[in-house]
Scaffold this active site. Structure first.
Site, PDB file in Angstrom:
ATOM      1  N   ARG A 221      56.386  30.993  15.803  1.00  0.00           N
ATOM      2  CA  ARG A 221      55.984  31.284  14.428  1.00  0.00           C
ATOM      3  C   ARG A 221      56.863  30.491  13.465  1.00  0.00           C
ATOM      4  O   ARG A 221      58.072  30.318  13.705  1.00  0.00           O
ATOM      5  CB  ARG A 221      56.122  32.777  14.123  1.00  0.00           C
ATOM      6  N   HIS A 269      49.103  24.190  14.673  1.00  0.00           N
ATOM      7  CA  HIS A 269      49.042  25.502  15.355  1.00  0.00           C
ATOM      8  C   HIS A 269      47.966  25.476  16.449  1.00  0.00           C
ATOM      9  O   HIS A 269      47.008  26.261  16.426  1.00  0.00           O
ATOM     10  CB  HIS A 269      48.754  26.625  14.345  1.00  0.00           C
TER      11      HIS A 269
HETATM   12  P1  NDP Z   1      55.731  38.292  25.235  1.00  0.00           P
HETATM   13  O1  NDP Z   1      55.777  39.560  24.457  1.00  0.00           O
HETATM   14  O2  NDP Z   1      55.115  38.295  26.585  1.00  0.00           O
HETATM   15  O3  NDP Z   1      57.219  37.719  25.405  1.00  0.00           O
HETATM   16  C1  NDP Z   1      58.182  37.802  24.412  1.00  0.00           C
HETATM   17  C2  NDP Z   1      59.526  37.397  24.986  1.00  0.00           C
HETATM   18  O4  NDP Z   1      60.491  37.341  23.922  1.00  0.00           O
HETATM   19  C3  NDP Z   1      60.071  38.418  25.994  1.00  0.00           C
HETATM   20  O5  NDP Z   1      60.740  37.760  27.039  1.00  0.00           O
HETATM   21  C4  NDP Z   1      61.067  39.228  25.160  1.00  0.00           C
HETATM   22  O6  NDP Z   1      62.131  39.790  25.917  1.00  0.00           O
HETATM   23  C5  NDP Z   1      61.614  38.148  24.262  1.00  0.00           C
HETATM   24  N1  NDP Z   1      62.202  38.726  23.048  1.00  0.00           N
HETATM   25  C6  NDP Z   1      61.635  39.514  22.123  1.00  0.00           C
HETATM   26  N2  NDP Z   1      62.512  39.843  21.161  1.00  0.00           N
HETATM   27  C7  NDP Z   1      63.672  39.268  21.503  1.00  0.00           C
HETATM   28  C8  NDP Z   1      64.960  39.239  20.906  1.00  0.00           C
HETATM   29  N3  NDP Z   1      65.247  39.889  19.771  1.00  0.00           N
HETATM   30  N4  NDP Z   1      65.932  38.531  21.528  1.00  0.00           N
HETATM   31  C9  NDP Z   1      65.670  37.885  22.692  1.00  0.00           C
HETATM   32  N5  NDP Z   1      64.476  37.866  23.303  1.00  0.00           N
HETATM   33  C10 NDP Z   1      63.480  38.553  22.696  1.00  0.00           C
HETATM   34  O7  NDP Z   1      55.014  37.241  24.284  1.00  0.00           O
HETATM   35  P2  NDP Z   1      54.163  35.936  24.704  1.00  0.00           P
HETATM   36  O8  NDP Z   1      54.961  35.136  25.652  1.00  0.00           O
HETATM   37  O9  NDP Z   1      52.797  36.312  25.083  1.00  0.00           O
HETATM   38  O10 NDP Z   1      54.064  35.181  23.288  1.00  0.00           O
HETATM   39  C11 NDP Z   1      55.238  34.801  22.571  1.00  0.00           C
HETATM   40  C12 NDP Z   1      54.866  34.356  21.160  1.00  0.00           C
HETATM   41  O11 NDP Z   1      54.238  33.089  21.190  1.00  0.00           O
HETATM   42  C13 NDP Z   1      53.860  35.234  20.425  1.00  0.00           C
HETATM   43  O12 NDP Z   1      54.469  36.384  19.872  1.00  0.00           O
HETATM   44  C14 NDP Z   1      53.330  34.304  19.358  1.00  0.00           C
HETATM   45  O13 NDP Z   1      54.101  34.409  18.179  1.00  0.00           O
HETATM   46  C15 NDP Z   1      53.531  32.913  19.963  1.00  0.00           C
HETATM   47  N6  NDP Z   1      52.255  32.247  20.248  1.00  0.00           N
HETATM   48  C16 NDP Z   1      51.987  31.042  19.644  1.00  0.00           C
HETATM   49  C17 NDP Z   1      50.823  30.375  19.917  1.00  0.00           C
HETATM   50  C18 NDP Z   1      50.546  29.043  19.312  1.00  0.00           C
HETATM   51  O14 NDP Z   1      49.438  28.519  19.462  1.00  0.00           O
HETATM   52  N7  NDP Z   1      51.497  28.413  18.679  1.00  0.00           N
HETATM   53  C19 NDP Z   1      49.814  30.924  20.813  1.00  0.00           C
HETATM   54  C20 NDP Z   1      50.198  32.176  21.410  1.00  0.00           C
HETATM   55  C21 NDP Z   1      51.378  32.805  21.109  1.00  0.00           C
HETATM   56  P3  NDP Z   1      61.849  40.913  27.043  1.00  0.00           P
HETATM   57  O15 NDP Z   1      61.223  40.147  28.190  1.00  0.00           O
HETATM   58  O16 NDP Z   1      63.161  41.441  27.358  1.00  0.00           O
HETATM   59  O17 NDP Z   1      60.893  41.896  26.413  1.00  0.00           O
HETATM   60  C1  OXD Z   2      48.647  33.724  18.942  1.00  0.00           C
HETATM   61  C2  OXD Z   2      48.511  32.483  18.209  1.00  0.00           C
HETATM   62  O1  OXD Z   2      49.543  34.522  18.622  1.00  0.00           O
HETATM   63  O2  OXD Z   2      47.447  31.841  18.324  1.00  0.00           O
HETATM   64  O3  OXD Z   2      47.870  33.934  19.892  1.00  0.00           O
HETATM   65  O4  OXD Z   2      49.447  32.057  17.555  1.00  0.00           O
END
Ligand code: NDP
Ligand code: OXD
Length: 306
Positions: A221, A269
């Site tokens: 993000r 994006h």
């Molecule tokens: P998940 O919820 O599966 O994974 C999130 C990860 O971040 C987990 O490992 C979590 O730790 C870790 N995390 C969360 N908070 C913290 C923190 N404060 N400190 C350290 N680690 C933290 O999410 P996804 O992998 O599915 O997606 C991640 C992000 O990617 C989405 O939220 C979205 O914003 C972005 N995204 C962007 C896209 C794009 O096209 N650019 C498309 C899709 C997603 P733990 O394992 O311990 O819970």
């Molecule tokens: C998502 C994105 O969060 O597209 O899936 O960014």
């Protein structure tokens, strides 16, 4: 069962069709103000009015992985929010990030500039061991990305909230481990969710702890990154550049310094797109599991913010 679909700037018609096919006995329709009450909703950036007018909703299926925008709304505490759980996004994210890392490591931008000038040139091969890649966020997307990078023999570090044990990946967890993770990393990939804990996490203090010649790939993000701090660290020479797929304001405003910056690659994006067929299949499967009283993956913990 009534299923309502509320999307911002996206045609709901093919989704209505897909859901209706899977649930012939249900009423599936695109939401409009004053629509009849529904129990299940599929949404992308719905307005507060939608939530307020649908107090009977049990589950809100978000057609993205990130729920930061959704959690800004005032939601009833009993409403279950479910995010997309891969649905074809992790392989896209892996190819996008590997492409960005390899393009930087192998200096392909430099080769492009040379060949376009008709120049047959070689650059000294770089040492892969000097390009440790650190993946922030080892969730559904981050873990897949980290494993894909291992295929190219880059040293890979990972950072998450809770401890992980992934073969061959140096895993760091918790805020107290962030300095060690950053110090061990040259190419930083951000795949954290946007939460109050992670907003502005890519700032001068953290990015300056990356190894000299660091490179930033932000695919999570825009609000994770303090734009001015990235620019200052590129100007000082500490950071070599960045690939940015997400921005504080999207679309990236015309005239924004990132568009023309020689050290920044901008993409709109697009690193991992929502794939309609895969997403409908996943949501249908989860709705059916809920009907059978089973638990499902991808339920958002509103307190954690992801
Ligand atoms: P998940 O919820 O599966 O994974 C999130 C990860 O971040 C987990 O490992 C979590 O730790 C870790 N995390 C969360 N908070 C913290 C923190 N404060 N400190 C350290 N680690 C933290 O999410 P996804 O992998 O599915 O997606 C991640 C992000 O990617 C989405 O939220 C979205 O914003 C972005 N995204 C962007 C896209 C794009 O096209 N650019 C498309 C899709 C997603 P733990 O394992 O311990 O819970
Ligand atoms: C998502 C994105 O969060 O597209 O899936 O960014």
């Amino acid at each position: 069962m009534n299923i309502t679909i509320c999307f911002d700037k996206l045609d709901p018609a093919p989704w209505v069709q897909g859901l209706q096919k899977a649930f012939p006995e249900a009423t599936v329709s695109a939401w409009a103000p004053g629509a009849p009450p529904a129990q299940q909703a599929i949404v992308w950036a719905p307005p507060q009015q939608f939530i307020d007018e649908q107090p009977g909703l049990q589950t809100l299926f978000n057609i993205g992985a990130g729920v930061d925008a959704l959690l800004q709304l005032k939601l009833p505490p009993s409403l279950k929010v479910v995010r997309l759980d891969d649905a074809g996004m992790s392989v896209q994210m892996a190819e996008f990030v590997c492409h960005a890392v390899i393009r930087h490591f192998r200096e392909f931008d430099g080769y492009d500039a040379d060949t376009q000038a008709g120049k047959w040139s070689y650059r000294k091969p770089r040492n892969r061991a000097d390009f440790a890649v650190g993946v922030m966020g080892l969730g559904v997307l981050g873990e897949r990305v980290a494993k894909a990078l291992q295929v190219f023999d880059f040293p890979v570090n990972g950072y998450s909230r809770s401890p992980k044990d992934l073969p061959g990946i140096r895993c760091f967890s918790g805020a107290q481990a962030l300095p060690d993770f950053l110090a061990a990393t040259r190419v930083l990939v951000n795949l954290l969710p946007l939460t109050p804990d992670t907003e502005n996490i890519l700032n001068h203090a953290t990015l300056s702890q990356l190894q000299k010649g660091g490179y930033v790939i932000n695919v999570a993000r825009g609000k994770h990154l303090v734009d001015e701090d990235l620019l200052a660290l590129m100007d000082s020479g500490h950071l070599a550049g960045a690939t940015l797929d997400v921005f504080r304001t999207e679309p990236l405003p015309a005239g924004h310094v990132f568009w023309q910056h020689p050290k920044i690659t901008v993409t709109p994006h697009t690193s991992a797109r929502t794939l309609r067929e895969e997403s409908i299949a996943q949501i249908v499967g989860k709705m059916q599991a809920l009907q059978r009283g089973e638990s499902i993956n991808g339920v958002v913990d509103a307190l954690r913010g992801y």
